[in-house]
Design an enzyme around this catalytic site. Structure first.
Site, PDB file in Angstrom:
ATOM      1  N   GLU A   1      -7.254  14.868  -6.028  1.00 21.14           N
ATOM      2  CA  GLU A   1      -6.389  14.798  -7.213  1.00 21.14           C
ATOM      3  C   GLU A   1      -7.022  15.569  -8.367  1.00 21.14           C
ATOM      4  O   GLU A   1      -8.194  15.346  -8.667  1.00 21.14           O
ATOM      5  CB  GLU A   1      -6.278  13.352  -7.709  1.00 21.14           C
ATOM      6  CG  GLU A   1      -5.503  12.401  -6.853  1.00 21.14           C
ATOM      7  CD  GLU A   1      -5.461  11.028  -7.502  1.00 21.14           C
ATOM      8  OE1 GLU A   1      -4.415  10.688  -8.059  1.00 21.14           O
ATOM      9  OE2 GLU A   1      -6.475  10.317  -7.477  1.00 21.14           O
TER      10      GLU A   1
ATOM     11  N   ASP B   1       0.909  -1.143   0.000  1.00 19.98           N
ATOM     12  CA  ASP B   1       0.000   0.000   0.000  1.00 19.98           C
ATOM     13  C   ASP B   1       0.946   1.190   0.000  1.00 19.98           C
ATOM     14  O   ASP B   1       1.546   1.504   1.036  1.00 19.98           O
ATOM     15  CB  ASP B   1      -0.889   0.024   1.247  1.00 19.98           C
ATOM     16  CG  ASP B   1      -1.881   1.164   1.169  1.00 19.98           C
ATOM     17  OD1 ASP B   1      -1.480   2.272   0.769  1.00 19.98           O
ATOM     18  OD2 ASP B   1      -3.063   0.949   1.483  1.00 19.98           O
ATOM     19  N   HIS B   2       1.123   1.817  -1.166  1.00 21.01           N
ATOM     20  CA  HIS B   2       2.242   2.762  -1.253  1.00 21.01           C
ATOM     21  C   HIS B   2       2.055   3.983  -0.344  1.00 21.01           C
ATOM     22  O   HIS B   2       3.015   4.671  -0.038  1.00 21.01           O
ATOM     23  CB  HIS B   2       2.534   3.157  -2.709  1.00 21.01           C
ATOM     24  CG  HIS B   2       1.598   4.166  -3.292  1.00 21.01           C
ATOM     25  ND1 HIS B   2       0.337   3.850  -3.724  1.00 21.01           N
ATOM     26  CD2 HIS B   2       1.733   5.495  -3.501  1.00 21.01           C
ATOM     27  CE1 HIS B   2      -0.253   4.938  -4.181  1.00 21.01           C
ATOM     28  NE2 HIS B   2       0.570   5.952  -4.062  1.00 21.01           N
TER      29      HIS B   2
ATOM     30  N   ASP C   1     -10.603   1.851  -5.182  1.00 25.44           N
ATOM     31  CA  ASP C   1      -9.276   2.305  -5.619  1.00 25.44           C
ATOM     32  C   ASP C   1      -8.513   3.021  -4.510  1.00 25.44           C
ATOM     33  O   ASP C   1      -7.298   2.882  -4.397  1.00 25.44           O
ATOM     34  CB  ASP C   1      -9.461   3.249  -6.827  1.00 25.44           C
ATOM     35  CG  ASP C   1      -8.142   3.682  -7.438  1.00 25.44           C
ATOM     36  OD1 ASP C   1      -7.300   2.802  -7.703  1.00 25.44           O
ATOM     37  OD2 ASP C   1      -7.947   4.898  -7.651  1.00 25.44           O
TER      38      ASP C   1
ATOM     39  N   HIS D   1      -5.648   3.008   0.842  1.00 25.01           N
ATOM     40  CA  HIS D   1      -4.889   4.171   1.324  1.00 25.01           C
ATOM     41  C   HIS D   1      -5.601   4.951   2.446  1.00 25.01           C
ATOM     42  O   HIS D   1      -5.012   5.274   3.471  1.00 25.01           O
ATOM     43  CB  HIS D   1      -4.615   5.136   0.169  1.00 25.01           C
ATOM     44  CG  HIS D   1      -4.059   4.474  -1.053  1.00 25.01           C
ATOM     45  ND1 HIS D   1      -3.188   3.415  -0.998  1.00 25.01           N
ATOM     46  CD2 HIS D   1      -4.234   4.732  -2.381  1.00 25.01           C
ATOM     47  CE1 HIS D   1      -2.861   3.059  -2.232  1.00 25.01           C
ATOM     48  NE2 HIS D   1      -3.478   3.826  -3.092  1.00 25.01           N
TER      49      HIS D   1
HETATM   50  C1  BG6 Z   1      -3.293   4.645  -6.673  1.00 24.13           C
HETATM   51  C2  BG6 Z   1      -4.633   4.748  -7.343  1.00 24.13           C
HETATM   52  O1  BG6 Z   1      -3.268   3.576  -5.771  1.00 24.13           O
HETATM   53  O2  BG6 Z   1      -3.031   5.846  -5.983  1.00 24.13           O
HETATM   54  C3  BG6 Z   1      -4.691   5.940  -8.267  1.00 24.13           C
HETATM   55  O3  BG6 Z   1      -4.880   3.567  -8.091  1.00 24.13           O
HETATM   56  C4  BG6 Z   1      -4.290   7.197  -7.545  1.00 24.13           C
HETATM   57  O4  BG6 Z   1      -5.986   6.092  -8.847  1.00 24.13           O
HETATM   58  C5  BG6 Z   1      -2.983   6.990  -6.814  1.00 24.13           C
HETATM   59  O5  BG6 Z   1      -4.167   8.233  -8.493  1.00 24.13           O
HETATM   60  C6  BG6 Z   1      -2.662   8.182  -5.941  1.00 24.13           C
HETATM   61  O6  BG6 Z   1      -1.367   8.023  -5.441  1.00 24.13           O
HETATM   62  P1  BG6 Z   1      -0.480   9.272  -5.087  1.00 24.13           P
HETATM   63  O7  BG6 Z   1       0.775   8.694  -4.516  1.00 24.13           O
HETATM   64  O8  BG6 Z   1      -0.282  10.031  -6.370  1.00 24.13           O
HETATM   65  O9  BG6 Z   1      -1.277  10.058  -4.108  1.00 24.13           O
END
Ligand code: BG6
Length: 511
Positions: free
Chosen positions: A239, A200-201, A258, A263
């Site tokens: 976003e 989960d980045h 998503d 997240h």
């Molecule tokens: C991803 C989603 O996990 O996270 C995307 O699939 C989203 O839809 C993205 O844009 C957002 O990541 P970050 O790091 O740009 O906030």
């Protein structure tokens, strides 16, 4: 954070322990895809530039297309030049690229895996990577099953003689609870839970990691971190981007699957959890699971009262006209997929009883920003009443991105002979306070997986609990569609979301 990292070699760096991973080979399934180009290779290059990679490492890309090691390296170089955090230095790139190899095979061809096993043995012998293997499932999720099955059949999942094998599984981790359970079972047929790293980045983002330090290393906040002092919490991920060529995936997924299932619920867990018994992975994950188990289920009619779903129509972002979601390439023109969700979530435990957590996430919103805003309760309305001054409540904002930092809104007297009370801000910015660039989430996560530290990865039960919560919302949504609201691209979302938070006598923060 100081971590227990059993298999790694800690080195002292300033006051902190830094882990240098064991020599190893990283095998990336889906090596010609977007994730490899945009995130994984730039992250590996940056780790190399920071001297954080192990002394011996090989990176093997596994994919269907026919190409040589040289062609693969030059494609990666082009991507790294575009997406790397630090500029590419030719000499360093050449030495990094020399550790990158390409292995051509279809995912469903067992022979390709047996050939991979032979190639990895040769690389171990030539490069001193000691048989340690990290398999990264970066292909489409429909390929996970066949890759895991062939890793098992070829014996590649087995660690031999003192070496280790691990697997990193990219999101999406299932599309609902049954599919996540099935995937978990498949993974566990081949790898032990301790060898499994579910990405989960958001957990790799520096400020997300700082939530725990801020809460538990400061007497000031933790003492007030409960329903006595906190009125509500707002968690926002906004976003300006649309679906960006990912409509095939997104139109089936939507914002709830998503972003919220993973997240946003992870950020909520870090904000709401109890102090863990230690800093090891399981102690922290135990506490996060407890939060997920305490979420008041949203189901049936409650979903329509507490959750707003919406989709963007045409509008403009930064002065540029953008199309409606339904007019995006590969989106069903009658799609009812939500690109925005706002919801009220309650954590029914001792600490948080009566404190709503408002979550808001959306695409094509005016500004990029992820933050957690903790709104404290008002002071008793007595002392300054006679002055007629209104007093803003304290708000502590943890900015996850961009401009990572923490700010606190307080009230102060305006200089002068009359008593005027104005809100002021105490602000901490990572960029200026530490004078150090913040690493990308994937840098930290790749390094941790190489070190065997699963703290910043989701455990099986976390993923399943989060799906349980989200599935009940989808089940209610499936019964009707007339609740889908619309908002113009470039606006802050539908009026229904404002109504949702207004019922609590609050308003969404402007980012
Ligand atoms: C991803 C989603 O996990 O996270 C995307 O699939 C989203 O839809 C993205 O844009 C957002 O990541 P970050 O790091 O740009 O906030």
């Amino acid at each position: 954070m100081l971590m227990d990292t059993p298999r790694s070699n800690p080195l002292r760096e300033g006051l902190a322990l830094r882990s240098i991973p064991d020599p190893c080979t990283l095998v990336i399934f889906g090596a010609t895809g977007d994730l490899t180009h945009r995130k994984l290779i730039p992250a590996l290059y940056n780790l190399a530039a920071d001297g954080a990679l192990p002394p011996a490492i090989s990176v093997v890309g596994f994919a269907r297309r026919d190409k040589t090691d040289e062609l693969f390296r030059s494609e990666l170089e082009e991507a790294a030049r575009k997406f790397s955090r630090q500029p590419i230095r030719d000499e360093l790139w050449s030495s990094f690229a020399a550790s990158v190899f390409y292995h051509r095979s279809a995912f469903d061809n067992l022979d390709g895996y047996t050939a991979l096993a032979r190639r990895l043995d040769e690389l171990d012998a030539a490069r001193g990577t000691c048989g340690n293997r990290l398999f990264y499932l970066a292909a489409g999720p429909d390929q996970f099953e066949v890759i895991l099955e062939n890793l098992r059949k070829s014996g590649l999942n087995q660690a031999r003689g003192g070496s280790w094998t691990r697997v990193i599984v990219e999101k999406p981790f299932g599309t609902d609870l049954p599919s996540a359970r099935k995937l978990n079972d498949l993974v566990q047929e081949a790898f032990d839970e301790s060898e499994t790293f579910r990405i989960d980045h958001y957990l790799g983002k520096e400020t997300a990691q700082n939530i725990m330090v801020m809460r538990f290393a400061n007497a000031l906040f933790e003492a007030m971190w409960n329903s006595r002092y906190i009125d509500h919490v707002q968690i926002t991920a906004s976003e300006p981007l649309g679906v960006e060529g990912r409509a095939g995936y997104y139109d089936k997924s939507g914002a709830l699957r998503d972003m919220v299932q993973n997240h946003l619920l992870q950020l909520l867990c870090l904000t709401a959890m109890e102090p863990p018994a230690g800093l090891d992975a399981d102690s922290i994950r135990d506490e996060k699971v407890k939060v997920l188990r305490s979420l008041r289920p949203l189901a049936g009619a409650g979903v329509f009262r507490h959750v707003v779903r919406a989709q963007y129509g045409a509008g403009s972002i930064n002065g540029k006209r953008v199309a409606a979601y339904r007019d995006e390439l590969n989106v069903n023109p009658e799609s009812a997929t939500e690109t925005y969700v706002a919801m009220e979530v309650n954590v029914d435990n001792w600490r948080w009883a009566g404190v709503p957590f408002f979550i808001r996430v959306g695409k094509r919103l005016p500004k990029a920003g992820t933050e957690i805003a903790v709104h404290f309760k008002s002071v008793p309305p007595v002392l300054f009443r006679a002055t007629g001054e209104s007093i803003d409540d304290n708000v502590l904002v943890i900015r996850i991105q961009p401009d990572e930092g923490i700010s606190l809104r307080m009230s102060a007297k305006m200089p002068g002979s009359s008593l005027r009370i104005e809100p002021v801000k105490m602000d901490f910015h990572y960029g200026t306070s530490f004078g150090k660039a913040t690493p990308e989430a994937y840098e930290r996560l790749l390094l941790d997986a190489m070190c065997g530290d699963a703290t910043l990865f989701a455990r099986r039960d976390e993923v399943e609990e989060a799906w349980k919560f989200v599935d009940a919302i989808h089940a209610a949504w499936a019964t009707r569609q007339d609740d889908l609201a619309f908002y113009s691209a470039g606006s802050w979302g539908p009026g229904e979301a404002d109504e949702l938070i207004k019922r609590h006598d609050a308003a969404w923060r402007r980012l």
